[in-house]
Design a protein around this motif. Structure first.
Motif, short mmCIF file in Angstrom:
data_model
loop_
_atom_site.label_atom_id
_atom_site.label_comp_id
_atom_site.label_asym_id
_atom_site.label_seq_id
_atom_site.Cartn_x
_atom_site.Cartn_y
_atom_site.Cartn_z
N LYS A 183 56.36 -72.32 -52.63
CA LYS A 183 56.29 -71.43 -51.47
C LYS A 183 55.96 -72.18 -50.19
O LYS A 183 56.63 -72.04 -49.17
CB LYS A 183 55.22 -70.35 -51.70
N SER A 184 54.90 -73.01 -50.26
CA SER A 184 54.49 -73.73 -49.05
C SER A 184 55.58 -74.70 -48.61
O SER A 184 55.83 -74.86 -47.41
CB SER A 184 53.19 -74.49 -49.29
N THR A 185 56.22 -75.33 -49.59
CA THR A 185 57.28 -76.27 -49.25
C THR A 185 58.39 -75.55 -48.48
O THR A 185 58.91 -76.06 -47.48
CB THR A 185 57.84 -76.90 -50.54
N LEU B 63 53.25 -67.09 -42.43
CA LEU B 63 51.86 -66.96 -42.88
C LEU B 63 51.75 -67.54 -44.29
O LEU B 63 52.34 -66.99 -45.22
CB LEU B 63 51.43 -65.49 -42.87
N ASP B 64 51.04 -68.64 -44.44
CA ASP B 64 50.94 -69.29 -45.75
C ASP B 64 49.60 -68.96 -46.41
O ASP B 64 48.60 -69.62 -46.19
CB ASP B 64 51.10 -70.81 -45.61
N GLU B 65 49.59 -67.91 -47.19
CA GLU B 65 48.39 -67.42 -47.87
C GLU B 65 47.20 -67.32 -46.92
O GLU B 65 46.12 -67.82 -47.21
CB GLU B 65 48.03 -68.31 -49.07
N PRO B 66 47.38 -66.66 -45.77
CA PRO B 66 46.33 -66.71 -44.76
C PRO B 66 45.08 -65.94 -45.13
O PRO B 66 44.03 -66.19 -44.56
CB PRO B 66 47.01 -66.08 -43.54
MG MG Z 1 50.91 -73.17 -51.10
#
Ligand code: MG
Ligand code: ADP
Lengths: 358, 270
Positions: A43-45, A158-161
């Motif tokens: 996901k983050s990638t 939004l990355d797991e904010p």
């Molecule tokens: Mg991540």
């Protein structure tokens, strides 16, 4: 100002391992798409590639249909809020929020007055002159959100904010996201491993598993019409009942259930949400009317707060010619007077089923 | 960098009075030895049982303005700065490099870099002296070289501590907010590491400023710094006034620098 975002067959290799493979996904302008997947699913990638902090090994990222590959992160107009607030510790709260405008060449005075508006939006106007270290975790994340919005991004990532905030704070944050959407209508991609968060906030959910998108669709579709077993599990579905599909019906310990059209004959799994099942008390062993309803024995009653999760061992109806036994999970509201060993009937609300490949 | 979220520690048994009391004692412990030094520097005559000098004079302080003392002060300043610059830069580079290593390796390299602290300075100097003489390196660069190695553990340690709480994501988030690479360096990386850089440079400066053994042995008497002048004054008898004045001259510049470092940056108060 809000743009659409498209991933076109994006892949990413790290050394020998392919972290993303052929990801294609479109996020319409002004919508909120949740990328749901376990930790390590990529996901983050994918967000880093969208923002320009990382580049795909192949494939491309399109913003409003235009290939953004050659545009560096600082010029993409895509802001990111990470799990950590990452407020610059040497700047006051208001100067943190003024940072993007300063980078765009706006004067300090003007940048600060804009920043104050965004701080007001996140209800922290009174904290402008504090240092970041003087805020609570939830406040820091609000400031971080205000800072990202102050960049007036075409797309907000939004990355797991909210994943390090406690549950009461996350509910406040969900409300804030709703308010931001109503006022500014940004395009948002929300990365989360929390299916509840995805369901509460998103218009559509894209399920990412081991670098591939398994399914992308509206929230109810993901829950009630999962494309595969994996999607069902990632969305928290507990029941995959083996059986046989033939002529538009599925036969299993739960009986004969009509399923979606177009299912080929053969072995198939009936997917039923635990929330969609009901239990019928068979008080004196006899049944009053629903002799069609499959019956079983309660094996476990587990509290889930306001709900309970009941596991029932369901056997094939006598005379059905089968001796299969399945454990079926049923989620009930309230505190039903059930104990292990009780005999109950299981009924499928609506009577319509959904099957996936076995 | 300072801790990201300030942690308020309560002193053990931290009632209202103990903390200022302990602080005061600590302050006295550091300052008390300075008192006789200051008195000696202005004493014309101070006999054993007397609490205060019998007569005062400014001869000792005036002696600080003698050309050879001024030259030595200049040499010490140059030496301190010449050590501070490479030791700070190398320390920063080393700390950034160590951070990229896998954990086990990082620890190993860190041990090697800290090793000069464990080796007695005399051994270090004698060993390197043989090498440097053999290679015919001139006195001043030789001293700077050896002292830079001596200072490196301090600077690496400062930057390691700073980088432990430094997050590359600060730079990434700055880029997504529109900061160019140069802006990232100027607005994010340098400000975030400014305190650590100043502290590291200060420690490295002190290594050069106050060194005696290396300057004496590696410099071979050609390099006359303040500590050497102080050393020879102290070894002669009846020279207490000059010795005390020279000692003050050694202490005051670093104290001024320290005070400068302690002043909070202007950004903090805007
Ligand atoms: Mg991540
Ligand atoms: N810079 C990198 N180098 C090597 N592997 C990486 C790098 N970044 C991520 N990975 C790997 O890619 C996979 C997906 O990571 P990530 O996108 O962070 O997943 P998620 O955000 O879904 O938890 C993980 O297995 C991770 O170890």
């Amino acid at each position: 100002m809000s743009s659409s975002l498209t991933f076109d067959r994006v892949s990413r290799m790290f050394g020998q391992s392919e972290v993303l493979s052929d990801v294609s996904l479109t996020v319409p302008a002004r919508s909120l798409v949740a990328l749901l997947g376990a930790s390590g699913s990529g996901k983050s990638t994918l967000l880093r590639i969208a923002s320009g902090l990382d580049a795909p090994s192949s494939g491309s990222v399109l913003v409003d249909g235009q290939d953004a590959s050659a545009v560096p992160a600082e010029n993409r107009g895509i802001a990111v809020v990470f799990q950590k607030p990452l407020l610059f510790p040497h700047l006051t709260v208001v100067d943190n929020v003024a940072f993007p405008a300063r980078m765009a060449g706006v004067t300090r005075r003007e940048a600060r007055s804009q920043a104050l508006e965004f701080l007001d939006l996140v209800q922290l106007g009174g904290f402008a002159r504090r240092m970041p270290g003087q805020l609570s975790g939830g406040q820091e994340q609000r400031v971080s959100l205000a800072r990202a919005l102050a960049a007036q991004p075409r797309i907000l990532l939004l990355d797991e904010p909210f994943s390090s905030l406690d549950s009461r704070l996350t509910d406040d944050m969900y409300e804030l996201v709703g308010k931001i959407r109503a006022e500014l209508e940004p395009t948002i991609v929300l990365v989360t491993h929390d299916r509840r968060e995805a369901s509460v906030l998103a218009d559509t959910i894209a399920v990412l598993d081991e670098g591939t998108i398994l399914q992308h669709g509206p929230v109810p579709e993901l829950h009630y019409q999962p494309a595969t077993r994996a999607v069902n599990r990632i969305l928290g579905g507990l029941n995959e009942v083996p059986g046989h599909a033939a002529g538009g019906f599925h036969t299993s310990v739960l009986g004969r259930v009509r399923v979606q059209p177009g299912v080929p004959d053969g072995p198939a799994l009936l997917v039923v949400r635990q929330e969609a099942l009901r239990l019928i008390r068979n008080d004196d062993g006899g049944t009053s009317s629903g002799d069609e309803a499959p019956t079983g024995v309660v094996t476990e009653v587990k509290s889930m707060g306001a709900h309970v999760l009941v596991r029932v061992r369901v056997e094939s109806a006598p005379g059905s010619g089968s001796t299969a036994v399945e454990s079926i999970a049923v989620e009930l509201a309230g505190a039903p007077a059930l104990r292990a060993g009780d005999r109950v009937g299981v009924s499928l609300a609506g009577g319509q089923g959904w099957v996936v490949r076995a | 960098m300072q801790a990201y979220q300030p942690v308020r520690l309560r002193a053990a048994g931290g009632t209202g009075i103990t903390r200022p009391l302990l602080g005061g004692l600590l302050f006295l412990w550091i300052l008390l030895p300075l008192v006789p030094l200051i008195l000696w520097s202005v004493a014309a005559e101070w006999r054993a049982p007397d609490v205060l000098p019998g007569a005062f004079s400014t001869d000792g302080l005036a002696a600080l303005l003698r050309p050879e003392v001024l030259t030595a002060t200049g040499a010490s300043l140059v030496l301190g700065l010449s050590v501070a610059l490479p030791a700070t830069v190398l320390g920063a580079l080393a700390a950034f490099a160590i951070r990229r290593l896998p954990n086990g390796w990082a620890r190993g390299v860190e041990m090697i870099l800290l090793a000069p602290l464990a080796i007695p300075p005399f051994a270090l100097v004698m060993g390197s002296n043989v090498l440097l003489l053999g290679a015919r390196v001139p006195a001043f660069p030789s001293v700077v070289l050896v002292l830079t190695v001596t200072a490196l553990p301090y600077t690496v340690f400062m930057f390691r501590a700073a980088l432990a709480s430094y997050d590359d994501q600060f730079e990434e988030v700055a880029r997504t907010l529109g900061a160019s690479s140069r802006a990232v360096l100027a607005r994010v990386r340098i400000p975030l590491l400014a305190r650590a850089t100043a502290r590291a440079a200060f420690l490295a400066f002190l290594v050069g400023w106050s060194d005696y053994i290396t300057t004496l042995l590696v410099g071979g008497g050609q390099l006359l710094t303040l500590p050497l002048v102080l050393g020879s004054a102290a070894s002669a008898t009846g020279n207490e006034q000059l010795t005390a004045a020279l000692s003050l001259a050694m202490i005051v510049p670093p104290l001024l620098l320290l005070a400068l470092l302690a002043v909070p940056g202007p950004r903090r108060r805007r």
